[in-house]
Design a protein around this motif. Structure first.
Motif, PDB file in Angstrom:
ATOM      1  N   LEU A  18      11.415  35.305  -6.421  1.00 52.29           N
ATOM      2  CA  LEU A  18      12.069  37.057  -5.209  1.00 52.29           C
ATOM      3  C   LEU A  18      12.797  37.395  -5.667  1.00 52.29           C
ATOM      4  N   LEU A  19      14.840  36.685  -6.070  1.00 52.88           N
ATOM      5  CA  LEU A  19      15.576  37.055  -6.708  1.00 52.88           C
ATOM      6  C   LEU A  19      15.731  37.788  -7.844  1.00 52.88           C
ATOM      7  N   THR A  20      14.859  36.930  -8.290  1.00 54.85           N
ATOM      8  CA  THR A  20      14.641  37.242 -10.433  1.00 54.85           C
ATOM      9  C   THR A  20      14.380  38.925  -9.944  1.00 54.85           C
ATOM     10  N   VAL A  21      12.603  39.178  -8.740  1.00 54.60           N
ATOM     11  CA  VAL A  21      12.812  40.118  -9.296  1.00 54.60           C
ATOM     12  C   VAL A  21      13.848  41.437  -8.285  1.00 54.60           C
ATOM     13  N   ALA A  22      14.249  40.591  -7.300  1.00 52.03           N
ATOM     14  CA  ALA A  22      15.280  42.228  -6.594  1.00 52.03           C
ATOM     15  C   ALA A  22      16.629  42.403  -7.979  1.00 52.03           C
ATOM     16  N   ALA A  42      25.901  29.481  -8.234  1.00 54.28           N
ATOM     17  CA  ALA A  42      25.695  30.679  -8.366  1.00 54.28           C
ATOM     18  C   ALA A  42      26.766  31.226  -8.683  1.00 54.28           C
ATOM     19  N   ALA A  43      27.540  31.056  -7.681  1.00 56.54           N
ATOM     20  CA  ALA A  43      29.462  32.297  -7.968  1.00 56.54           C
ATOM     21  C   ALA A  43      29.548  31.757  -9.120  1.00 56.54           C
ATOM     22  N   SER A  45      18.866  31.442 -11.781  1.00 54.73           N
ATOM     23  CA  SER A  45      17.356  30.895 -11.986  1.00 54.73           C
ATOM     24  C   SER A  45      17.860  29.346 -12.923  1.00 54.73           C
ATOM     25  N   LYS A  46      19.388  29.999 -13.623  1.00 57.05           N
ATOM     26  CA  LYS A  46      19.649  29.073 -13.984  1.00 57.05           C
ATOM     27  C   LYS A  46      20.510  27.691 -13.449  1.00 57.05           C
TER      28      LYS A  46
END
Length: 416
Positions: free
Chosen positions: A282-286, A9-10, A249-250
């Motif tokens: 959750l993270l995508t909505v944020a 992710a980083a 997500s990727k």
């Protein structure tokens, strides 16, 4: 596993920031029309990649742990040359790519295909760090080369972007080849059984990817047909900004695919997929919330007045961006479990909506209509995948709802 997700992710975040810098620089110097031309070139390369990946694509991630590397690599290399040459000729002949860039299209497509083959081998061996480093270097070299050409050498043209692609893919191809060479041992390089299995498994995956590509990008051709290349440039920028939300997500999906491909435990595959769906949602909505709170003036300030109507594009794309984030988890579950045909059906269902709605909503509502078409198509494909996943895996609807235990688990992993 969590460490791999976090590092991925980083690296994806760094890549996204560099990509945004590339988009910003190109848009500021070349304008909307230049970005429209670049988007057509990139789309042509992507089409070549879809066909080339039939043999050397993500199927390698699943097959590398199961067969000798050389028997998978040699057919992949040969296929890349054939597809890059024939695909570029056809795209130029049909006018889908500007004719003056057809020769460049061949060479860049070939370099990228070979680079992607190396990346899939590294991912299949779960060499996530090497994969991430090469992915970051690729975009970093594009940015550095493009900045030198546009700002220092004062070569303000689309050709500068093309040269930057040449330099970047040639660089990471050499580095990746050195890493992959460690997994290649001498022996028989041709095995018809392996080749048939590659085509069988890769066929399902790439049929899905090919349909999904047109599901994602058919709107580009429709916009150019009914409007102009400058309008296409605005939409392509909106798409790239919106799709940057897929960083998380990727990253999760990549690690998920590698883990499921190397496991034979169906319950493990189900549980890890349900967990990732909850976290990704959750993270995508944020992230979408933050993006949508940016005022329209922000995009004018960052780019220029050509891009003053980006905010409605991003807003109309948002439901589809969320749907694809969830779809990525489901797609990698099916691929890693040896059931990629469900991804093909999902992509086909989405493309049907794109074709039907694209030629009605886009001419009438313009850029906002294109975003609406994308959202409907992406959501339709995701719903099919979700229903099949629940039926096949035995998961329940309540398994997909976020839980307090998820927060505690994430906190524990981050503390470690």
């Amino acid at each position: 596993m969590i460490r791999k997700i976090i590092t991925t992710a980083a690296s994806r975040l760094l890549i996204a920031l560099v990509n945004l810098a590339i988009v910003w620089l190109a848009a500021r110097v070349l304008g909307a029309e230049g970005m429209g031309t670049i988007s057509l070139i990139i789309l042509g390369i992507s089409i070549n990649q879809m066909v080339s990946a039939l043999v050397g694509g993500s199927a390698l991630v699943y097959l590398i742990p199961r067969y000798p590397a050389l028997q998978l690599l040699v057919p992949s290399w040969i296929w890349s040359v054939v597809v890059s040459a024939s695909g570029s000729f056809i795209l130029g002949l049909t006018g889908l790519v500007p004719l003056e860039f057809v020769f460049d299209l061949f060479w860049i497509s070939l370099l990228q295909s070979l680079y992607n083959i190396n990346q899939n081998v590294l991912l299949g061996r779960e060499k996530i760090t090497a994969f991430n480093v090469l992915a970051f270097l690729q975009v970093a070299v594009v940015l550095i080369t493009l900045a030198l050409l546009l700002l220092v050498a004062d070569q303000a043209s689309v050709h500068s972007y093309v040269i930057a692609l040449y330099v970047s893919y040639a660089s990471v191809l050499m580095g990746g080849s050195l890493l992959v060479a460690r997994f290649v041992s001498r022996g028989k390089w041709w095995n018809p059984v392996v080749f048939r299995e590659t085509f069988r498994f890769g066929g399902y995956l790439q049929a899905a990817s090919f349909l999904q590509l047109f599901n994602y990008r058919l709107s580009y051709y429709i916009i150019e047909k009914y409007f102009d290349r400058a309008t296409l440039g605005v939409f392509s920028i909106g798409v790239q900004i919106s799709e940057s939300v897929w960083i998380i997500s990727k990253s999760i999906a990549m690690v998920q695919y590698a883990r499921i491909s190397n496991s034979s435990d169906s319950l493990y595959a189900r549980d890890i997929t349900s967990l990732f769906i909850r976290i990704t949602g959750l993270l995508t909505v944020a992230m979408l919330t933050v993006l949508l709170l940016l005022p329209p003036e922000f995009f004018v300030f960052v780019f220029r007045n050509d891009f003053s109507n980006l905010h409605p594009v991003i807003l109309s794309l948002s439901p589809g961006i969320f749907a694809v984030a969830i779809s990525l988890m489901l797609s990698h579950y099916f691929s890693g479990s040896g059931m990629p045909w469900h991804n093909t059906i999902s992509s086909g269902a989405g493309l049907i909506f794109t074709v039907i709605l694209g030629f009605t909503l886009i001419p009438r509502y313009g850029l906002t209509g294109a975003g609406m078409v994308a959202s409907v198509a992406y959501t339709a494909g995701m719903i099919y995948q979700l229903l099949v996943y629940l039926r096949i895996s035995g998961a329940r609807w309540r398994d997909l709802g976020i839980r307090m235990s998820d927060f505690r688990a994430l906190k524990s992993h981050f503390q470690q």
